[in-house]
Design an enzyme around this catalytic site. Structure first.
Site, PDB file in Angstrom:
ATOM      1  CG  ASP A  26     -71.514 -27.653  -0.610  1.00 54.70           C
ATOM      2  OD1 ASP A  26     -71.235 -27.521  -1.816  1.00 54.70           O
ATOM      3  OD2 ASP A  26     -72.331 -28.503  -0.208  1.00 54.70           O
ATOM      4  CB  SER A  27     -74.903 -25.653  -2.823  1.00 57.19           C
ATOM      5  OG  SER A  27     -74.673 -27.044  -2.887  1.00 57.19           O
ATOM      6  CE1 TYR A  62     -76.526 -22.284  -3.957  1.00 57.84           C
ATOM      7  CE2 TYR A  62     -74.155 -22.202  -4.334  1.00 57.84           C
ATOM      8  CZ  TYR A  62     -75.278 -21.774  -3.642  1.00 57.84           C
ATOM      9  OH  TYR A  62     -75.123 -20.837  -2.653  1.00 57.84           O
ATOM     10  N   GLY A  63     -76.790 -27.053  -8.660  1.00 53.73           N
ATOM     11  CA  GLY A  63     -76.482 -27.722  -9.933  1.00 53.73           C
ATOM     12  C   GLY A  63     -77.377 -27.368 -11.107  1.00 53.73           C
ATOM     13  CB  CYS A  68     -69.683 -25.998  -3.727  1.00 52.45           C
ATOM     14  SG  CYS A  68     -71.064 -26.127  -4.858  1.00 52.45           S
ATOM     15  CG  ASN A  69     -66.704 -29.995  -7.860  1.00 50.31           C
ATOM     16  OD1 ASN A  69     -65.703 -30.236  -8.499  1.00 50.31           O
ATOM     17  ND2 ASN A  69     -66.965 -30.601  -6.714  1.00 50.31           N
ATOM     18  CD  GLU A 125     -78.881 -31.683  -0.560  1.00 51.38           C
ATOM     19  OE1 GLU A 125     -79.691 -31.052   0.127  1.00 51.38           O
ATOM     20  OE2 GLU A 125     -77.691 -31.327  -0.716  1.00 51.38           O
ATOM     21  CB  CYS A 131     -70.768 -33.151  -7.433  1.00 50.43           C
ATOM     22  SG  CYS A 131     -72.097 -32.643  -6.316  1.00 50.43           S
ATOM     23  CG  HIS A 138     -74.005 -33.322  -2.633  1.00 52.01           C
ATOM     24  ND1 HIS A 138     -73.580 -32.027  -2.735  1.00 52.01           N
ATOM     25  CD2 HIS A 138     -75.179 -33.282  -1.953  1.00 52.01           C
ATOM     26  CE1 HIS A 138     -74.452 -31.233  -2.145  1.00 52.01           C
ATOM     27  NE2 HIS A 138     -75.438 -31.965  -1.668  1.00 52.01           N
TER      28      HIS A 138
HETATM   29  N1  DGL Z   1     -71.956 -29.906  -3.823  1.00 61.40           N
HETATM   30  C1  DGL Z   1     -72.126 -29.195  -5.047  1.00 61.40           C
HETATM   31  C2  DGL Z   1     -70.932 -29.418  -5.997  1.00 61.40           C
HETATM   32  O1  DGL Z   1     -69.883 -29.762  -5.576  1.00 61.40           O
HETATM   33  C3  DGL Z   1     -73.373 -29.439  -5.836  1.00 61.40           C
HETATM   34  C4  DGL Z   1     -74.640 -29.680  -5.155  1.00 61.40           C
HETATM   35  C5  DGL Z   1     -75.741 -28.803  -5.675  1.00 61.40           C
HETATM   36  O2  DGL Z   1     -76.245 -29.054  -6.788  1.00 61.40           O
HETATM   37  O3  DGL Z   1     -76.059 -27.853  -4.954  1.00 61.40           O
HETATM   38  O4  DGL Z   1     -71.021 -29.232  -7.162  1.00 61.40           O
END
Ligand code: DGL
Length: 276
Positions: free
Chosen positions: A13-14, A45-46, A76-77, A154, A186, A188
């Site tokens: 994951d990110s 990453y978003g 991670c999506n 976070e 996501c 998170h």
């Molecule tokens: N956990 C990541 C997802 O599922 C996104 C978090 C991020 O923005 O890094 O999309």
């Protein structure tokens, strides 16, 4: 690829969100060894471009493959949206991700055909949920982008007035659309399911991409004959960022695994060849 069933599963994951997936996988497959890699040095990453996320994600997945994992989980999506096609071509191990399992479940549970997805900006821009849900007849998708949700998670914040106000603003289009099902698109967001349920009320079913991905991982490993029936369940958590911070922020989920993370060095983001 490792040729043994007792090799670990690599989960990526990110940052911390994929711990929701790791936790669900450990519940279902307690005997499996896992190596979790969170690219906290590059998260979130978003807000990044798909090309950039693809480069970072492939570097992380390459690293897990070099460590001899028997299967990969893209937890991670945003990374799944950016890298899935490349990853399926590049790695010859069972591979699961978060988008299709959640989309399938949402289509199945929705009674009205009105489904919504809450996700990051990069995931929304990729159109991956539109593609996944678009294949189902008579289902209408509403997409809401919730960038500050990741920021709250976070920071370890899952309640309070500020979060509630942000959730009410982000989720207003979901209420207006009269969706009866919301995909937490996501990894998170399951950590915010309390406030999300509170805002949407009991008639909206939340579909967790984490839970669905764990189900898909169980099924994929079982079909491939790769389930380890007698493993010790050894777990390693690697981060490209600060391991103490990772352990501290991730403690709500990591706590159940012993609350320790290791620094990952020598990850080269520049050398990844991407097929387009
Ligand atoms: N956990 C990541 C997802 O599922 C996104 C978090 C991020 O923005 O890094 O999309």
């Amino acid at each position: 690829m490792s040729e043994t069933v007792d090799a670990p599963i690599g989960i990526f994951d990110s940052g911390f969100g994929g711990l929701t997936v790791a936790s669900a996988i450990v519940d279902q497959l307690p005997g499996e060894d896992i190596i979790y890699l969170g690219d906290t040095a590059r998260s979130p990453y978003g807000p990044r471009s798909i090309a950039e996320v693809r480069r970072f994600a492939l570097a992380c997945l390459d690293t897990l493959m070099e460590m001899g994992v028997k299967a990969l989980v893209i937890a991670c999506n945003t990374a799944s949206a950016a890298v899935l096609a490349d990853a399926r071509e590049r790695y010859h191990v069972p591979l699961t991700e978060v988008i299709m399992p959640a989309a399938r479940r949402a289509v199945r549970v929705s009674r009205t055909g009105r489904v919504a997805v809450a996700c990051t900006s990069a995931t929304a821009v990729s159109g991956v949920y539109d593609d996944a849900i678009g294949a189902a007849m008579g289902v209408e998708l509403t997409t809401v982008v919730c960038p500050r949700f990741v920021e709250f998670v976070e920071k370890g914040i899952t309640g309070g007035d500020e979060l509630l106000a942000v959730a009410e603003e982000y989720l207003a289009p979901v209420i207006r659309s009269r969706a009866d099902t919301l995909i937490l698109g996501c990894t998170h967001y399951p950590l915010l399911s309390g406030v999300i349920s509170y805002v949407l009320g009991p008639d909206v079913t939340l579909v967790s991409s984490a839970e669905e991905c764990a189900n898909a991982t169980y099924a994929t490993l079982t079909r491939a004959g790769w389930v380890n029936p007698s493993g010790q369940g050894c777990r390693r958590f690697l981060t490209t960022g600060n391991p103490d911070r990772f352990a501290q922020i991730g403690s709500r989920l990591l706590g159940k695994f012993g609350n320790h993370a290791e620094p990952l060095k020598n990850l080269s983001y520049g050398q990844v060849m991407v097929s387009v």
